[in-house]
Design a protein around this motif. Structure first.
Motif, PDB file in Angstrom:
ATOM      1  N   SER A 301       0.209   4.474   8.869  1.00 55.54           N
ATOM      2  CA  SER A 301       0.134   3.673  10.093  1.00 55.54           C
ATOM      3  C   SER A 301       1.267   2.665  10.133  1.00 55.54           C
ATOM      4  O   SER A 301       1.798   2.264   9.099  1.00 55.54           O
ATOM      5  CB  SER A 301      -1.212   2.954  10.161  1.00 55.54           C
ATOM      6  OG  SER A 301      -1.328   2.189  11.343  1.00 55.54           O
ATOM      7  N   GLY A 302       1.646   2.271  11.353  1.00 55.41           N
ATOM      8  CA  GLY A 302       2.685   1.263  11.503  1.00 55.41           C
ATOM      9  C   GLY A 302       3.109   1.123  12.948  1.00 55.41           C
ATOM     10  O   GLY A 302       2.671   1.876  13.814  1.00 55.41           O
ATOM     11  N   PRO A 303       3.981   0.160  13.248  1.00 60.07           N
ATOM     12  CA  PRO A 303       4.435  -0.075  14.625  1.00 60.07           C
ATOM     13  C   PRO A 303       5.215   1.101  15.217  1.00 60.07           C
ATOM     14  O   PRO A 303       5.433   1.138  16.424  1.00 60.07           O
ATOM     15  CB  PRO A 303       5.349  -1.305  14.489  1.00 60.07           C
ATOM     16  CG  PRO A 303       4.973  -1.933  13.206  1.00 60.07           C
ATOM     17  CD  PRO A 303       4.520  -0.836  12.322  1.00 60.07           C
ATOM     18  N   ASP A 304       5.664   2.033  14.363  1.00 56.14           N
ATOM     19  CA  ASP A 304       6.410   3.178  14.877  1.00 56.14           C
ATOM     20  C   ASP A 304       5.498   4.263  15.446  1.00 56.14           C
ATOM     21  O   ASP A 304       5.970   5.206  16.070  1.00 56.14           O
ATOM     22  CB  ASP A 304       7.324   3.771  13.803  1.00 56.14           C
ATOM     23  CG  ASP A 304       6.634   3.991  12.469  1.00 56.14           C
ATOM     24  OD1 ASP A 304       5.503   3.517  12.300  1.00 56.14           O
ATOM     25  OD2 ASP A 304       7.244   4.633  11.594  1.00 56.14           O
ATOM     26  N   TYR A 305       4.195   4.149  15.222  1.00 51.45           N
ATOM     27  CA  TYR A 305       3.245   5.073  15.825  1.00 51.45           C
ATOM     28  C   TYR A 305       2.791   4.529  17.183  1.00 51.45           C
ATOM     29  O   TYR A 305       2.721   3.320  17.387  1.00 51.45           O
ATOM     30  CB  TYR A 305       2.022   5.269  14.920  1.00 51.45           C
ATOM     31  CG  TYR A 305       2.310   6.106  13.695  1.00 51.45           C
ATOM     32  CD1 TYR A 305       2.278   7.490  13.746  1.00 51.45           C
ATOM     33  CD2 TYR A 305       2.603   5.502  12.477  1.00 51.45           C
ATOM     34  CE1 TYR A 305       2.533   8.264  12.626  1.00 51.45           C
ATOM     35  CE2 TYR A 305       2.872   6.261  11.341  1.00 51.45           C
ATOM     36  CZ  TYR A 305       2.832   7.636  11.424  1.00 51.45           C
ATOM     37  OH  TYR A 305       3.102   8.396  10.312  1.00 51.45           O
ATOM     38  N   CYS A 411      -5.612  -8.326  12.022  1.00 48.18           N
ATOM     39  CA  CYS A 411      -4.636  -7.919  13.035  1.00 48.18           C
ATOM     40  C   CYS A 411      -3.307  -7.521  12.421  1.00 48.18           C
ATOM     41  O   CYS A 411      -2.634  -6.615  12.924  1.00 48.18           O
ATOM     42  CB  CYS A 411      -4.409  -9.054  14.034  1.00 48.18           C
ATOM     43  SG  CYS A 411      -5.821  -9.378  15.117  1.00 48.18           S
ATOM     44  N   ARG A 412      -2.918  -8.190  11.352  1.00 48.44           N
ATOM     45  CA  ARG A 412      -1.621  -7.876  10.750  1.00 48.44           C
ATOM     46  C   ARG A 412      -1.594  -6.445  10.234  1.00 48.44           C
ATOM     47  O   ARG A 412      -0.634  -5.704  10.471  1.00 48.44           O
ATOM     48  CB  ARG A 412      -1.318  -8.858   9.602  1.00 48.44           C
ATOM     49  CG  ARG A 412      -0.070  -8.506   8.818  1.00 48.44           C
ATOM     50  CD  ARG A 412       0.611  -9.698   8.225  1.00 48.44           C
ATOM     51  NE  ARG A 412       1.068 -10.612   9.262  1.00 48.44           N
ATOM     52  CZ  ARG A 412       2.142 -10.406  10.003  1.00 48.44           C
ATOM     53  NH1 ARG A 412       2.859  -9.321   9.842  1.00 48.44           N
ATOM     54  NH2 ARG A 412       2.509 -11.282  10.907  1.00 48.44           N
ATOM     55  N   SER A 413      -2.632  -6.041   9.521  1.00 45.14           N
ATOM     56  CA  SER A 413      -2.676  -4.671   9.022  1.00 45.14           C
ATOM     57  C   SER A 413      -2.790  -3.664  10.159  1.00 45.14           C
ATOM     58  O   SER A 413      -2.203  -2.586  10.115  1.00 45.14           O
ATOM     59  CB  SER A 413      -3.850  -4.480   8.057  1.00 45.14           C
ATOM     60  OG  SER A 413      -3.532  -4.925   6.759  1.00 45.14           O
ATOM     61  N   PHE A 414      -3.563  -4.005  11.179  1.00 46.05           N
ATOM     62  CA  PHE A 414      -3.799  -3.069  12.271  1.00 46.05           C
ATOM     63  C   PHE A 414      -2.584  -2.897  13.188  1.00 46.05           C
ATOM     64  O   PHE A 414      -2.364  -1.818  13.729  1.00 46.05           O
ATOM     65  CB  PHE A 414      -4.994  -3.529  13.116  1.00 46.05           C
ATOM     66  CG  PHE A 414      -6.307  -3.478  12.390  1.00 46.05           C
ATOM     67  CD1 PHE A 414      -6.505  -2.624  11.328  1.00 46.05           C
ATOM     68  CD2 PHE A 414      -7.359  -4.294  12.787  1.00 46.05           C
ATOM     69  CE1 PHE A 414      -7.720  -2.575  10.654  1.00 46.05           C
ATOM     70  CE2 PHE A 414      -8.577  -4.252  12.133  1.00 46.05           C
ATOM     71  CZ  PHE A 414      -8.761  -3.394  11.062  1.00 46.05           C
ATOM     72  N   TYR A 418       3.132  -1.754   7.947  1.00 50.42           N
ATOM     73  CA  TYR A 418       3.117  -0.323   7.626  1.00 50.42           C
ATOM     74  C   TYR A 418       2.112  -0.149   6.491  1.00 50.42           C
ATOM     75  O   TYR A 418       2.267  -0.727   5.412  1.00 50.42           O
ATOM     76  CB  TYR A 418       4.512   0.140   7.213  1.00 50.42           C
ATOM     77  CG  TYR A 418       5.493   0.042   8.358  1.00 50.42           C
ATOM     78  CD1 TYR A 418       5.658   1.081   9.256  1.00 50.42           C
ATOM     79  CD2 TYR A 418       6.235  -1.127   8.567  1.00 50.42           C
ATOM     80  CE1 TYR A 418       6.536   0.991  10.327  1.00 50.42           C
ATOM     81  CE2 TYR A 418       7.106  -1.234   9.634  1.00 50.42           C
ATOM     82  CZ  TYR A 418       7.251  -0.182  10.512  1.00 50.42           C
ATOM     83  OH  TYR A 418       8.106  -0.292  11.580  1.00 50.42           O
ATOM     84  N   GLU A 419       1.068   0.624   6.770  1.00 48.96           N
ATOM     85  CA  GLU A 419      -0.052   0.762   5.839  1.00 48.96           C
ATOM     86  C   GLU A 419      -0.267   2.228   5.464  1.00 48.96           C
ATOM     87  O   GLU A 419       0.257   3.147   6.127  1.00 48.96           O
ATOM     88  CB  GLU A 419      -1.342   0.207   6.460  1.00 48.96           C
ATOM     89  CG  GLU A 419      -1.269  -1.235   6.934  1.00 48.96           C
ATOM     90  CD  GLU A 419      -1.359  -2.256   5.804  1.00 48.96           C
ATOM     91  OE1 GLU A 419      -1.423  -1.844   4.623  1.00 48.96           O
ATOM     92  OE2 GLU A 419      -1.367  -3.465   6.099  1.00 48.96           O
ATOM     93  N   LEU A 420      -1.073   2.439   4.430  1.00 49.81           N
ATOM     94  CA  LEU A 420      -1.424   3.810   4.040  1.00 49.81           C
ATOM     95  C   LEU A 420      -2.786   3.824   3.363  1.00 49.81           C
ATOM     96  O   LEU A 420      -3.055   3.019   2.462  1.00 49.81           O
ATOM     97  CB  LEU A 420      -0.373   4.397   3.104  1.00 49.81           C
ATOM     98  CG  LEU A 420      -0.556   5.887   2.820  1.00 49.81           C
ATOM     99  CD1 LEU A 420       0.767   6.632   2.945  1.00 49.81           C
ATOM    100  CD2 LEU A 420      -1.164   6.126   1.450  1.00 49.81           C
ATOM    101  N   ASN A 421      -3.655   4.725   3.818  1.00 47.92           N
ATOM    102  CA  ASN A 421      -4.979   4.927   3.233  1.00 47.92           C
ATOM    103  C   ASN A 421      -5.142   6.368   2.779  1.00 47.92           C
ATOM    104  O   ASN A 421      -4.541   7.281   3.349  1.00 47.92           O
ATOM    105  CB  ASN A 421      -6.087   4.623   4.252  1.00 47.92           C
ATOM    106  CG  ASN A 421      -6.120   3.168   4.669  1.00 47.92           C
ATOM    107  OD1 ASN A 421      -5.668   2.288   3.949  1.00 47.92           O
ATOM    108  ND2 ASN A 421      -6.657   2.906   5.845  1.00 47.92           N
ATOM    109  N   ALA A 422      -5.973   6.566   1.782  1.00 52.03           N
ATOM    110  CA  ALA A 422      -6.412   7.903   1.386  1.00 52.03           C
ATOM    111  C   ALA A 422      -7.838   8.074   1.904  1.00 52.03           C
ATOM    112  O   ALA A 422      -8.739   7.324   1.510  1.00 52.03           O
ATOM    113  CB  ALA A 422      -6.363   8.064  -0.132  1.00 52.03           C
ATOM    114  N   LEU A 423      -8.028   9.027   2.800  1.00 55.36           N
ATOM    115  CA  LEU A 423      -9.339   9.292   3.389  1.00 55.36           C
ATOM    116  C   LEU A 423      -9.954  10.467   2.640  1.00 55.36           C
ATOM    117  O   LEU A 423      -9.447  11.594   2.699  1.00 55.36           O
ATOM    118  CB  LEU A 423      -9.181   9.606   4.873  1.00 55.36           C
ATOM    119  CG  LEU A 423     -10.445   9.786   5.708  1.00 55.36           C
ATOM    120  CD1 LEU A 423     -11.348   8.562   5.626  1.00 55.36           C
ATOM    121  CD2 LEU A 423     -10.081  10.073   7.156  1.00 55.36           C
TER     122      LEU A 423
END
Length: 473
Positions: A301-305, A411-414, A418-423
């Protein structure tokens, strides 16, 4: 002179008001910015330009780094799958998986081995072992890399691997790793390590570096094994902090097909930092199968999406839960949508449990977190507070699906990071996480609504002030 300054202030405020009114996405956040830009002449508008402009909608203010990321991302997605290769039988899991795929184009991956690393000690031991066994390349990316014993140990290992001609590349965030010493970076370069800032502080990109931080934690070794979660390269995980003790955190070690998608995220960020596209080289795209049967999907995830991916992922998990929702997170400052989703779930009969730290490394974040407790408790949400500081970012539902990664509930993470999770779609893994969660609860303090309502006026005032600023944190 006063009238001139007043006129300039009103002119700047009018400009800010127009942009907030027409391009703001959330009423609460828009109202906060309106008040800030009006009540704090010049400084408020400067802060709005720095942190508040909606660069997804206002193309004129879209930073060149974001444009570069979006262009490369679109090209990258066009060359990938146009459907989610593997589907899940369970309707709930399938719905969540499809949401992620349609946002980031990373399909669900089967045949993975996943090891849950419950603290810094376990994480670094596993990482050291993987580095020692590396044959071809070691790729590391962390929001925070700090000088200390942990990083010195890693440098020693990397120096040995460079003697064996193993490629080593490191990415770090300029803001998070601000204290990383120049001589340490030079030492790494001298032994042949390619180390780059992901968001360098330089002329023309200062706003980007300050507000759009790369919060991911990724390690990939030979495309066979990968790591992600909440752990940074810092001694806080092994040495007692003056106020917070030894930080607790959760990480995962992944072997199998999902490592390739984890690695693709690193390769994208490496391209952004260096203009070198390693995606075109076969050895960096090789996929290794295992005998594991864990289903896993990478959520980037990130502002580029185009969409706030991780917020949508969390909302989908909350809204899909039928029996229980459990959250372990250090910075619980939810958006309005997330807050209402939790309340709706609890009022619908879903057991919602939050396990949060009593004190964080930020006073304003702690007060902001406490400001949401009253409405959550009244809706039936159960809240426990830990005496130790947990930096883990975990949510799991119905003892079936778990998300472990770098994303906070704020809000910062959302919206900015630029974030990354393992689902992870696996009942055994979720059961393991659930057992650890329940053991932690035994050591925590349950927040009682009646007692909480009797907190001091001073406490309530600080909470309200922090709540007012929460959309900006």
């Amino acid at each position: 002179m006063y009238s001139v300054l007043l006129s300039i202030h009103l002119l700047l405020f009018s400009w800010a008001f127009y942009n907030i009114l027409y391009f703001g996405t959330k009423p609460s956040k828009s109202l906060s910015w309106m008040l800030i830009t009006f009540l704090f002449p010049f400084l408020g508008v400067f802060a709005f330009i720095l942190f508040g402009i909606n660069r997804r909608k206002i193309k004129y203010f879209e930073l060149k780094e974001t444009k570069k990321r979006k262009k490369h991302l679109q090209e990258h997605l066009q060359n990938k799958n146009n459907k989610n290769v593997h589907t899940l039988k369970e309707k709930k899991a399938s719905k969540i998986s499809n949401l992620v795929f349609n946002n980031v184009n990373f399909p669900l991956q089967l045949n993975n081995d996943v090891v849950v690393l419950k603290n810094g000690k376990e994480t670094f031991e596993a990482l050291y072992k993987a580095i020692k066994n590396a044959k071809y390349f070691i790729h590391l990316q962390y929001y925070i890399i700090e000088n200390g014993k942990i990083f010195n140990d890693i440098i020693t290992l990397l120096e040995q691997k460079r003697k064996e001609n193993v490629e080593v590349r490191i990415l770090y965030d300029s803001f998070g790793s601000f204290n990383l010493k120049k001589k340490t970076k030079q030492k790494l370069k001298n032994i042949g390590v390619e180390i780059y800032p992901e968001t360098p502080f330089k002329f023309g990109s200062f706003l980007f570096s300050l507000n759009y931080r790369n919060h991911r934690k990724i390690a990939v070794i030979d495309n066979e094994i990968g790591f992600t979660g909440g752990v940074n390269i810092s001694d806080e995980y092994i040495t007692k902090d003056t106020n917070l003790g030894i930080w607790q955190d959760t990480h995962v070690q992944i072997s199998g097909t999902a490592v390739t998608n984890l690695h693709h995220t690193f390769l994208k960020d490496y391209y952004y930092a260096t203009n070198i596209d390693l995606n075109l080289i076969e050895k960096y795209n090789k996929t290794y199968n295992t005998n594991g049967n864990t289903k896993l999907q990478i959520v980037s995830s990130g502002p580029d999406y185009e969409q706030p991916v991780v917020m949508q992922q969390y909302l989908s998990l909350i809204n899909s839960a039928e029996k229980s929702i459990c959250v372990l997170n250090p910075y619980f400052i939810p958006t309005y949508a997330i807050l209402e989703a939790f309340k709706i779930a609890a009022l619908s009969g879903v057991k919602v449990t939050l396990l949060l730290p009593k004190v964080t490394d930020s006073k304003i974040a702690t007060y902001g977190m406490y400001s949401f407790f009253e409405s959550l408790l009244k809706a039936g949400v159960t809240i426990y507070l830990r005496d130790d500081f947990s930096h883990s970012k975990v949510i799991f539902i119905d003892d079936e699906i778990t998300s472990i990664g770098s994303t906070n509930f704020d809000c910062r993470s959302f919206e900015h990071n630029y974030e990354l999770n393992a689902l992870i779609f696996d009942k055994e893994i979720t059961s393991e996480i659930s057992n650890e969660f329940n053991e932690r609860i035994k050591l925590a303090t349950k927040v009682n609504l009646e007692d909480f309502l009797n907190r001091s006026i001073k406490q309530k005032t600080f909470e309200r002030l922090a709540r007012f600023l929460s959309p900006l944190l």
